[in-house]
Design a protein around this motif. Structure first.
Motif, PDB file in Angstrom:
ATOM      1  N   ALA A   1       3.443  36.976   4.142  1.00  0.00           N
ATOM      2  CA  ALA A   1       4.767  37.360   3.662  1.00  0.00           C
ATOM      3  C   ALA A   1       4.761  37.511   2.147  1.00  0.00           C
ATOM      4  O   ALA A   1       5.363  38.429   1.592  1.00  0.00           O
ATOM      5  CB  ALA A   1       5.793  36.311   4.080  1.00  0.00           C
ATOM      6  N   THR A   2       4.045  36.609   1.469  1.00  0.00           N
ATOM      7  CA  THR A   2       4.010  36.689   0.017  1.00  0.00           C
ATOM      8  C   THR A   2       3.321  37.965  -0.435  1.00  0.00           C
ATOM      9  O   THR A   2       3.798  38.658  -1.341  1.00  0.00           O
ATOM     10  CB  THR A   2       3.262  35.483  -0.566  1.00  0.00           C
TER      11      THR A   2
ATOM     12  N   GLN B   1       3.154  40.709   1.119  1.00  0.00           N
ATOM     13  CA  GLN B   1       3.962  41.891   1.395  1.00  0.00           C
ATOM     14  C   GLN B   1       5.195  41.954   0.504  1.00  0.00           C
ATOM     15  O   GLN B   1       5.605  43.009   0.058  1.00  0.00           O
ATOM     16  CB  GLN B   1       4.398  41.886   2.852  1.00  0.00           C
ATOM     17  N   LEU B   2       5.806  40.783   0.268  1.00  0.00           N
ATOM     18  CA  LEU B   2       7.092  40.774  -0.424  1.00  0.00           C
ATOM     19  C   LEU B   2       6.958  41.054  -1.917  1.00  0.00           C
ATOM     20  O   LEU B   2       7.836  41.658  -2.507  1.00  0.00           O
ATOM     21  CB  LEU B   2       7.775  39.414  -0.242  1.00  0.00           C
TER      22      LEU B   2
ATOM     23  N   GLU C   1       7.168  44.552  -2.917  1.00  0.00           N
ATOM     24  CA  GLU C   1       8.508  44.992  -2.556  1.00  0.00           C
ATOM     25  C   GLU C   1       9.523  44.550  -3.625  1.00  0.00           C
ATOM     26  O   GLU C   1      10.412  45.305  -4.018  1.00  0.00           O
ATOM     27  CB  GLU C   1       8.867  44.361  -1.214  1.00  0.00           C
ATOM     28  N   MET C   2       9.340  43.318  -4.087  1.00  0.00           N
ATOM     29  CA  MET C   2      10.274  42.779  -5.075  1.00  0.00           C
ATOM     30  C   MET C   2      10.107  43.493  -6.411  1.00  0.00           C
ATOM     31  O   MET C   2      11.090  43.741  -7.121  1.00  0.00           O
ATOM     32  CB  MET C   2      10.017  41.283  -5.245  1.00  0.00           C
TER      33      MET C   2
ATOM     34  N   SER D   1      17.822  38.669  -3.171  1.00  0.00           N
ATOM     35  CA  SER D   1      16.700  38.130  -2.419  1.00  0.00           C
ATOM     36  C   SER D   1      17.051  36.807  -1.744  1.00  0.00           C
ATOM     37  O   SER D   1      16.554  36.518  -0.657  1.00  0.00           O
ATOM     38  CB  SER D   1      15.485  37.971  -3.324  1.00  0.00           C
TER      39      SER D   1
ATOM     40  N   SER E   1      18.559  37.388   1.575  1.00  0.00           N
ATOM     41  CA  SER E   1      17.661  37.796   2.651  1.00  0.00           C
ATOM     42  C   SER E   1      16.913  36.602   3.252  1.00  0.00           C
ATOM     43  O   SER E   1      16.366  36.702   4.340  1.00  0.00           O
ATOM     44  CB  SER E   1      16.670  38.839   2.147  1.00  0.00           C
TER      45      SER E   1
ATOM     46  N   LYS F   1      15.935  36.251   7.287  1.00  0.00           N
ATOM     47  CA  LYS F   1      14.545  36.140   7.721  1.00  0.00           C
ATOM     48  C   LYS F   1      14.313  34.858   8.515  1.00  0.00           C
ATOM     49  O   LYS F   1      13.593  34.859   9.518  1.00  0.00           O
ATOM     50  CB  LYS F   1      13.624  36.178   6.508  1.00  0.00           C
TER      51      LYS F   1
ATOM     52  N   ILE G   1       9.848  34.317  -0.859  1.00  0.00           N
ATOM     53  CA  ILE G   1      10.880  34.943  -1.689  1.00  0.00           C
ATOM     54  C   ILE G   1      10.770  34.429  -3.126  1.00  0.00           C
ATOM     55  O   ILE G   1      10.861  35.204  -4.085  1.00  0.00           O
ATOM     56  CB  ILE G   1      12.282  34.627  -1.123  1.00  0.00           C
TER      57      ILE G   1
ATOM     58  N   ALA H   1       7.970  36.085  -4.725  1.00  0.00           N
ATOM     59  CA  ALA H   1       8.289  37.473  -5.020  1.00  0.00           C
ATOM     60  C   ALA H   1       9.243  37.571  -6.209  1.00  0.00           C
ATOM     61  O   ALA H   1       9.134  38.481  -7.028  1.00  0.00           O
ATOM     62  CB  ALA H   1       8.897  38.142  -3.787  1.00  0.00           C
TER      63      ALA H   1
END
Lengths: 240, 202
Positions: free
Chosen positions: A134-135, A137-138, A141-142, A182, A185, A189, B21, B24
């Protein structure tokens, strides 16, 4: 998995060996692997410049300020480079090169999901796997979202240049939307994962794809561990 | 005390999702500072925020992952400093527990404690792994302290602290401002906060 062990082992080797000659052997071996994996050029493009910069700083710090007796290599105005300092720098650069390059091979030749699957099959918790994937990928994106926020706020008249204080003030309207968007979200999630049974303990898991493993991998792993033991012994004996 | 520092109890579904998160956010903020051409990093705000919402252990994991991921994507030399960011996460968590993020001026004090911890952990890493250089602007500061007669570790420590202090101060204050404005209905979903409501941000 074997690749990860390789990178870890190379790092351990490079930290254990103190003689420049030994480090040079390591660095050359990593170069060979880089070439074999066909990622040598990509490596040069992305990391080489940084390494050169680091090397220059190291040369200045170690070369000039090395404390202890040493012959002076050459004088530049008020400062003088000492031979021992330069030798230390060479060793350091070889060591850092080995570490960076060995990890680079792993990253460039492995898809993250393969890595995570291998980790989980080796017994790591799926939560660890989720965190890594997830890290990875995110984060891009961020960064993209940050770019969109910058564009949005500039179209509303935000100054993104000028003095340092002006730019610092611009930070607030850029940072706040990033946070709240964020954080919102997170909940969605968490619910999605829970609904798919991610947090159920003791479930049976199947994989979409099987990992293909080369038959010589276990042999290579043994070799890496064996070399590690040899180096530790040599280090204790004071030979490397 | 037990509830807040309980390792297993910290990693609830919400907390686990929060970690990527937070990482990110660190990456996104770093991008913004680069875009604005500011001489700071702000890449620990996500970690501090994780500490405020979910406690020290979650923050430590977020800190480690930040460096590992940045290391994997761009510069692998970040990876050894994962230890530093873990320490920053844990420290931030402890500061949160003692209510440092409840008032603006206390958050500022926290912003001074964090770089102290960070530099203490970073300096030995820089010296042992990289021989004292980092390949960034703080090397010039290191050279300055070396020239004025410091030992290498001391010089690296001082340089690291000086460079980090402004960054962590601003990070700390922003994290405070953000946390202050998170609706209670949202923050209540994180266990560290509900179990220690008085320890969390008002």
């Amino acid at each position: 998995m074997t690749k990860l062990l390789y990178a870890g082992a190379m790092t351990a080797y490079s930290l254990l060996i103190t003689q420049p000659a030994g480090l040079a052997v390591l660095a050359v071996s990593v170069c060979l692997v880089l070439g074999l994996a066909g990622v040598g050029r990509a490596f040069l493009r992305s990391v080489a410049r940084y390494l050169v910069l680091l090397g220059l700083f190291l040369l200045i710090i170690q070369g000039i300020f090395y404390q202890g007796p040493s012959t002076i290599l050459w004088d530049v105005g008020p400062v003088s480079f000492k031979t021992v300092g330069v030798a230390v720098t060479a060793g350091m650069i070889l060591r850092i090169f080995t570490m960076v390059a060995s990890f680079f091979v792993v990253i460039l030749t492995t898809h993250p999901s393969e890595l995570v699957q291998a980790l989980e099959q080796a017994g790591a918790s799926p939560k660890v796997g989720y965190l890594l994937l997830a890290t990875l990928q995110l984060s891009p994106e961020m960064v993209e979202r940050a770019g969109r926020i910058i564009d949005a706020q500039r179209s509303r008249g935000l100054h993104t240049d000028g003095s340092v204080f002006l730019r610092l003030r611009g930070l607030v309207p850029l940072v706040a939307p990033l946070f709240y968007g964020s954080l919102m979200s997170v909940e969605a999630k968490a619910m999605a994962l829970t609904a798919r049974g991610f947090f159920i303990v003791g479930r049976k898991k199947t994989w979409l794809q099987e990992l293909d493993r080369a038959p010589w991998e276990s042999g290579l792993r043994l070799l890496l561990v064996a070399v590690l033991i040899v180096i530790v012994v040599l280090r204790v004996a004071g030979w490397v | 005390m037990r509830g807040f520092f309980d390792v297993r109890g910290s990693f609830t579904p919400m907390a686990i999702v929060l970690i990527p998160i937070a990482v990110a956010i660190n990456a996104g903020l770093h991008f913004i500072t680069v875009f604005l051409n500011l001489p700071i990093f702000l890449d620990t705000i996500g970690t501090i925020l994780a500490a405020i919402l979910a406690g020290p252990w979650v923050a430590a994991v977020a800190g480690i992952l930040t460096n590992v991921v940045v290391g994997l994507i761009t510069t692998p030399t970040y990876i050894p400093y994962a230890i530093t960011n873990a320490a920053i996460g844990i420290t931030a968590g402890i500061l949160v527990y003692f209510g440092f993020y409840r008032h603006l001026w206390l958050a500022a004090v926290a912003g001074l404690i964090l770089p102290l911890v960070g530099a203490t952990i970073s300096a030995p890493i820089t010296v042992v792994v990289f021989g004292g250089a980092t390949g960034t602007g703080s090397d010039a500061v290191t050279a300055f302290f070396l020239a004025s007669g410091d030992k290498l570790v001391a010089a690296v420590f001082k340089a690291g602290f000086l460079v980090a202090i402004v960054d962590k101060l601003i990070s700390s204050l922003i994290a405070y401002a953000v946390a202050k404005n998170i609706p209670a209905a949202y923050s209540a979903k994180f266990p560290a906060i509900t179990r220690n409501h008085e320890a969390a941000v008002g």
